[in-house]
Design a protein around this motif. Structure first.
Motif, short mmCIF file in Angstrom:
data_model
loop_
_atom_site.label_atom_id
_atom_site.label_comp_id
_atom_site.label_asym_id
_atom_site.label_seq_id
_atom_site.Cartn_x
_atom_site.Cartn_y
_atom_site.Cartn_z
N SER A 55 0.86 -1.18 0.00
CA SER A 55 0.00 0.00 0.00
C SER A 55 0.90 1.23 0.00
O SER A 55 1.94 1.25 0.66
N PRO A 56 0.51 2.24 -0.75
CA PRO A 56 1.33 3.44 -0.83
C PRO A 56 1.29 4.24 0.47
O PRO A 56 0.32 4.16 1.24
N ARG A 57 2.33 5.00 0.69
CA ARG A 57 2.34 5.88 1.86
C ARG A 57 1.32 7.00 1.66
O ARG A 57 0.99 7.38 0.54
N LYS A 58 0.81 7.53 2.75
CA LYS A 58 -0.16 8.61 2.70
C LYS A 58 0.40 9.81 1.94
O LYS A 58 -0.30 10.45 1.16
N LYS A 59 1.68 10.12 2.14
CA LYS A 59 2.31 11.26 1.47
C LYS A 59 2.27 11.07 -0.05
O LYS A 59 2.03 12.03 -0.79
N ALA A 60 2.49 9.85 -0.52
CA ALA A 60 2.46 9.61 -1.97
C ALA A 60 1.05 9.86 -2.52
O ALA A 60 0.90 10.49 -3.58
N ILE A 61 0.05 9.40 -1.81
CA ILE A 61 -1.33 9.64 -2.25
C ILE A 61 -1.64 11.13 -2.23
O ILE A 61 -2.24 11.68 -3.17
N ASP A 62 -1.22 11.83 -1.17
CA ASP A 62 -1.45 13.28 -1.09
C ASP A 62 -0.78 14.01 -2.24
O ASP A 62 -1.35 14.94 -2.81
N ASN A 63 0.44 13.60 -2.60
CA ASN A 63 1.15 14.23 -3.71
C ASN A 63 0.41 14.03 -5.03
O ASN A 63 0.30 14.95 -5.85
N ILE A 64 -0.11 12.82 -5.24
CA ILE A 64 -0.85 12.54 -6.48
C ILE A 64 -2.12 13.38 -6.54
O ILE A 64 -2.45 13.97 -7.58
N LEU A 65 -2.84 13.45 -5.43
CA LEU A 65 -4.07 14.24 -5.41
C LEU A 65 -3.79 15.73 -5.60
O LEU A 65 -4.54 16.42 -6.31
N ALA A 66 -2.72 16.23 -5.01
CA ALA A 66 -2.36 17.64 -5.18
C ALA A 66 -2.00 17.93 -6.64
O ALA A 66 -2.40 18.95 -7.20
N TYR A 67 -1.27 17.02 -7.25
CA TYR A 67 -0.90 17.18 -8.65
C TYR A 67 -2.15 17.17 -9.53
O TYR A 67 -2.29 17.99 -10.44
N ALA A 68 -3.06 16.26 -9.26
CA ALA A 68 -4.29 16.17 -10.05
C ALA A 68 -5.11 17.45 -9.90
O ALA A 68 -5.66 17.96 -10.88
N GLU A 69 -5.19 17.96 -8.69
CA GLU A 69 -5.94 19.18 -8.44
C GLU A 69 -5.32 20.36 -9.19
O GLU A 69 -6.01 21.16 -9.82
N LYS A 70 -3.99 20.44 -9.14
CA LYS A 70 -3.28 21.52 -9.83
C LYS A 70 -3.47 21.39 -11.34
O LYS A 70 -3.71 22.38 -12.03
N SER A 71 -3.41 20.18 -11.87
CA SER A 71 -3.60 19.95 -13.30
C SER A 71 -5.01 20.32 -13.73
O SER A 71 -5.22 20.91 -14.79
N LEU A 72 -5.99 19.99 -12.91
CA LEU A 72 -7.39 20.30 -13.22
C LEU A 72 -7.59 21.82 -13.22
O LEU A 72 -8.26 22.37 -14.09
N ALA A 73 -6.99 22.51 -12.24
CA ALA A 73 -7.12 23.96 -12.16
C ALA A 73 -6.48 24.61 -13.40
O ALA A 73 -7.02 25.55 -13.97
N HIS A 74 -5.34 24.09 -13.81
CA HIS A 74 -4.64 24.63 -14.97
C HIS A 74 -5.47 24.37 -16.23
O HIS A 74 -5.57 25.23 -17.11
N ALA A 75 -6.09 23.21 -16.35
CA ALA A 75 -6.89 22.87 -17.52
C ALA A 75 -8.13 23.76 -17.66
O ALA A 75 -8.54 24.09 -18.76
N THR A 76 -8.71 24.15 -16.53
CA THR A 76 -9.90 25.00 -16.58
C THR A 76 -9.55 26.45 -16.89
O THR A 76 -10.40 27.20 -17.34
N GLU A 77 -8.29 26.83 -16.66
CA GLU A 77 -7.84 28.19 -16.96
C GLU A 77 -7.65 28.39 -18.46
O GLU A 77 -7.79 29.48 -18.96
N VAL A 78 -7.31 27.35 -19.17
CA VAL A 78 -6.98 27.44 -20.58
C VAL A 78 -8.18 27.48 -21.45
O VAL A 78 -9.26 27.35 -21.35
#
Length: 78
Positions: A55-78
């Motif tokens: 099972s992945p560490r909590k930090k790894a999951i948090d990093n993935i979710l933060a990246y996804a959120e940032k990518s989604l925010a960037h996609a809606t800006e364009v």
């Protein structure tokens, strides 16, 4: 007499050998004690691997979710 490799034995353990090869390996396991010893090692390793859980560490999951959120925010800006 056949010379079977560890890879052959692994395929045999996971039922990935042909009927003919399986029969040959079974026969060899009855007479070749070195092969039988290697087979027992593979069976032991297989049983140990079945008990392993990952099972992945909590930090790894948090990093993935933060990246996804940032990518989604960037996609809606364009």
């Amino acid at each position: 007499m056949h010379s079977f490799t560890p890879e052959d034995l692994i395929q045999y353990v996971y039922n990935e050998t042909s009927t003919q090869k399986s029969a040959a390996i079974r026969g060899a396991l009855e007479t070749d004690w070195k092969l039988r010893e290697k087979y027992e090692e593979i069976i032991s390793a297989q049983q140990a691997l079945e008990k392993v859980t990952f099972s992945p560490r909590k930090k790894a999951i948090d990093n993935i979710l933060a990246y996804a959120e940032k990518s989604l925010a960037h996609a809606t800006e364009v």
